[in-house]
Design a protein around this motif. Sequence first.
Motif, PDB file in Angstrom:
ATOM      1  N   MET A 174     -33.471 -15.537   0.964  1.00 62.24           N
ATOM      2  CA  MET A 174     -34.071 -16.057   2.196  1.00 62.24           C
ATOM      3  C   MET A 174     -33.342 -15.464   3.395  1.00 62.24           C
ATOM      4  SD  MET A 174     -34.311 -20.090   1.146  1.00 62.24           S
ATOM      5  CE  MET A 174     -32.795 -20.009   0.190  1.00 62.24           C
ATOM      6  N   THR A 175     -34.094 -15.157   4.444  1.00 63.01           N
ATOM      7  CA  THR A 175     -33.476 -14.658   5.665  1.00 63.01           C
ATOM      8  C   THR A 175     -34.212 -15.205   6.883  1.00 63.01           C
ATOM      9  OG1 THR A 175     -32.860 -12.684   6.932  1.00 63.01           O
ATOM     10  CG2 THR A 175     -34.867 -12.536   5.628  1.00 63.01           C
ATOM     11  N   ASP A 176     -33.439 -15.432   7.950  1.00 72.25           N
ATOM     12  CA  ASP A 176     -34.041 -15.859   9.220  1.00 72.25           C
ATOM     13  C   ASP A 176     -34.322 -14.661  10.119  1.00 72.25           C
ATOM     14  OD1 ASP A 176     -31.430 -15.233   9.857  1.00 72.25           O
ATOM     15  OD2 ASP A 176     -30.823 -17.314  10.210  1.00 72.25           O
ATOM     16  N   ALA A 177     -34.222 -13.447   9.568  1.00 70.70           N
ATOM     17  CA  ALA A 177     -34.587 -12.245  10.316  1.00 70.70           C
ATOM     18  C   ALA A 177     -36.109 -12.117  10.378  1.00 70.70           C
ATOM     19  CB  ALA A 177     -33.985 -11.006   9.655  1.00 70.70           C
ATOM     20  N   GLN A 178     -36.582 -11.369  11.368  1.00 70.82           N
ATOM     21  CA  GLN A 178     -38.010 -11.116  11.518  1.00 70.82           C
ATOM     22  C   GLN A 178     -38.377  -9.858  10.746  1.00 70.82           C
ATOM     23  OE1 GLN A 178     -39.374 -10.927  15.608  1.00 70.82           O
ATOM     24  NE2 GLN A 178     -41.222  -9.800  15.039  1.00 70.82           N
ATOM     25  N   ALA A 179     -39.123 -10.036   9.652  1.00 69.38           N
ATOM     26  CA  ALA A 179     -39.503  -8.895   8.818  1.00 69.38           C
ATOM     27  C   ALA A 179     -40.838  -9.189   8.153  1.00 69.38           C
ATOM     28  CB  ALA A 179     -38.432  -8.621   7.761  1.00 69.38           C
ATOM     29  N   ALA A 193     -33.302   0.622  -5.907  1.00 71.04           N
ATOM     30  CA  ALA A 193     -32.991   1.995  -6.315  1.00 71.04           C
ATOM     31  C   ALA A 193     -31.485   2.205  -6.417  1.00 71.04           C
ATOM     32  CB  ALA A 193     -33.603   2.984  -5.329  1.00 71.04           C
ATOM     33  N   ALA A 194     -30.737   1.442  -5.605  1.00 76.09           N
ATOM     34  CA  ALA A 194     -29.279   1.598  -5.583  1.00 76.09           C
ATOM     35  C   ALA A 194     -28.558   0.629  -6.518  1.00 76.09           C
ATOM     36  CB  ALA A 194     -28.766   1.404  -4.156  1.00 76.09           C
ATOM     37  N   ILE A 195     -29.206  -0.485  -6.825  1.00 74.72           N
ATOM     38  CA  ILE A 195     -28.578  -1.553  -7.615  1.00 74.72           C
ATOM     39  C   ILE A 195     -29.349  -1.740  -8.914  1.00 74.72           C
ATOM     40  CG2 ILE A 195     -27.887  -3.984  -7.604  1.00 74.72           C
ATOM     41  CD1 ILE A 195     -26.443  -2.393  -5.490  1.00 74.72           C
ATOM     42  N   ASP A 196     -28.633  -2.022  -9.991  1.00 73.36           N
ATOM     43  CA  ASP A 196     -29.272  -2.269 -11.285  1.00 73.36           C
ATOM     44  C   ASP A 196     -29.888  -3.664 -11.291  1.00 73.36           C
ATOM     45  OD1 ASP A 196     -30.088  -2.434 -13.893  1.00 73.36           O
ATOM     46  OD2 ASP A 196     -28.078  -2.362 -14.774  1.00 73.36           O
ATOM     47  N   THR A 197     -31.198  -3.727 -11.162  1.00 77.90           N
ATOM     48  CA  THR A 197     -31.910  -5.011 -11.123  1.00 77.90           C
ATOM     49  C   THR A 197     -32.930  -5.117 -12.255  1.00 77.90           C
ATOM     50  OG1 THR A 197     -33.566  -4.104  -9.604  1.00 77.90           O
ATOM     51  CG2 THR A 197     -31.636  -5.184  -8.625  1.00 77.90           C
ATOM     52  N   GLU A 198     -32.728  -4.377 -13.310  1.00 82.97           N
ATOM     53  CA  GLU A 198     -33.682  -4.379 -14.418  1.00 82.97           C
ATOM     54  C   GLU A 198     -33.812  -5.786 -15.012  1.00 82.97           C
ATOM     55  OE1 GLU A 198     -34.596  -1.848 -18.519  1.00 82.97           O
ATOM     56  OE2 GLU A 198     -32.667  -1.630 -17.485  1.00 82.97           O
ATOM     57  N   ASN A 199     -35.034  -6.145 -15.356  1.00 80.02           N
ATOM     58  CA  ASN A 199     -35.343  -7.440 -15.971  1.00 80.02           C
ATOM     59  C   ASN A 199     -35.035  -8.624 -15.053  1.00 80.02           C
ATOM     60  OD1 ASN A 199     -36.163  -6.153 -18.378  1.00 80.02           O
ATOM     61  ND2 ASN A 199     -34.035  -6.079 -19.095  1.00 80.02           N
ATOM     62  N   PHE A 200     -35.252  -8.438 -13.756  1.00 81.15           N
ATOM     63  CA  PHE A 200     -35.102  -9.523 -12.794  1.00 81.15           C
ATOM     64  C   PHE A 200     -36.389  -9.677 -11.983  1.00 81.15           C
ATOM     65  CE2 PHE A 200     -30.630  -9.934 -13.493  1.00 81.15           C
ATOM     66  CZ  PHE A 200     -30.276 -11.170 -12.934  1.00 81.15           C
ATOM     67  N   THR A 201     -36.762 -10.915 -11.710  1.00 80.35           N
ATOM     68  CA  THR A 201     -37.819 -11.235 -10.762  1.00 80.35           C
ATOM     69  C   THR A 201     -37.179 -11.562  -9.425  1.00 80.35           C
ATOM     70  OG1 THR A 201     -39.424 -12.042 -12.392  1.00 80.35           O
ATOM     71  CG2 THR A 201     -39.583 -12.941 -10.162  1.00 80.35           C
ATOM     72  N   PHE A 202     -37.723 -11.001  -8.342  1.00 82.33           N
ATOM     73  CA  PHE A 202     -37.187 -11.234  -7.000  1.00 82.33           C
ATOM     74  C   PHE A 202     -38.223 -11.949  -6.141  1.00 82.33           C
ATOM     75  CE2 PHE A 202     -34.306  -8.008  -8.419  1.00 82.33           C
ATOM     76  CZ  PHE A 202     -33.121  -8.275  -7.754  1.00 82.33           C
ATOM     77  N   ILE A 203     -37.750 -12.938  -5.389  1.00 83.57           N
ATOM     78  CA  ILE A 203     -38.569 -13.609  -4.384  1.00 83.57           C
ATOM     79  C   ILE A 203     -37.825 -13.502  -3.061  1.00 83.57           C
ATOM     80  CG2 ILE A 203     -39.669 -15.753  -3.664  1.00 83.57           C
ATOM     81  CD1 ILE A 203     -39.439 -16.655  -6.623  1.00 83.57           C
ATOM     82  N   VAL A 204     -38.456 -12.914  -2.057  1.00 78.94           N
ATOM     83  CA  VAL A 204     -37.829 -12.725  -0.738  1.00 78.94           C
ATOM     84  C   VAL A 204     -38.690 -13.417   0.307  1.00 78.94           C
ATOM     85  CG1 VAL A 204     -36.926 -11.082   0.934  1.00 78.94           C
ATOM     86  CG2 VAL A 204     -36.920 -10.489  -1.504  1.00 78.94           C
ATOM     87  N   MET A 205     -38.045 -14.233   1.152  1.00 80.78           N
ATOM     88  CA  MET A 205     -38.736 -14.954   2.224  1.00 80.78           C
ATOM     89  C   MET A 205     -38.047 -14.645   3.549  1.00 80.78           C
ATOM     90  SD  MET A 205     -39.148 -18.661   0.300  1.00 80.78           S
ATOM     91  CE  MET A 205     -40.350 -19.302   1.494  1.00 80.78           C
ATOM     92  N   ALA A 206     -38.837 -14.314   4.579  1.00 84.03           N
ATOM     93  CA  ALA A 206     -38.294 -14.019   5.912  1.00 84.03           C
ATOM     94  C   ALA A 206     -39.118 -14.758   6.950  1.00 84.03           C
ATOM     95  CB  ALA A 206     -38.321 -12.519   6.182  1.00 84.03           C
TER      96      ALA A 206
END
Length: 241
Positions: A174-179, A193-206
Amino acid sequence: MSQVYDSFSVPQGFQAAGTYSGLCSSRVKLDVAMIVSRRDCSIVTATSQGLMTQEGKVLLLHNGTALPDGPRGHEISREVCQAAGKCMDEAPEDIALVASGAKGQYFRPSLLIHSFKTLTAGLGNDSQPLEAVLDNSGDVTAYQVALSSGTPGCSLSGIAADGTADSDGLCVIMTDAQAGSAVIEGALAQAKAAIDTENFTFIVMANGMAGSGPCSQEDLAAGMEDLLKKLGFQNSLKACS
């Protein structure tokens, strides 16, 4: 990742709550969370099946049983979001449902719906209920970082849980930035691409509640990389080469 974590306040304009719905076999651990933004926010969900983007105010997150594939999954999502909208006096299209966990199990939407009053009554600025819901997956870490000087006063909060034999890992940011959704998608792609995130689900809220100008994709990606490393993710092999 470590199962010991420090609680922190969620970013400006967000509230979170968690409870037990009964949808999972466990009768001890919390399995459903609600994250509410005071204003419309961009919500991006990235799974192994692809990306889902939405503008809205409410995220419902069930951790334990995945939605069925195909039409039945869409029917459940509509039913749950309509019921949540009625409970919260919000439009159903302003509500997102993510159900992560073991696949192929019977999914009873009525159990999620019956948890809404408890969730809305428990909304607060502490992240512990959300951490407890993610603790249903595996070892949990939580951290908060400040974004770069290009977006003063903005922060990124993240909670991540390792996967199990039956389900992928889960990371909520979660971020309070405007995006907007496009910026989030691009930043998440750069970070992954820079971090190994294989087999992860991501949820991003801004939600943009910090009041600063629009956050650039580069600043958001740099913040995500920093946050993911703090959460225990490792550099990808490609990034290390």
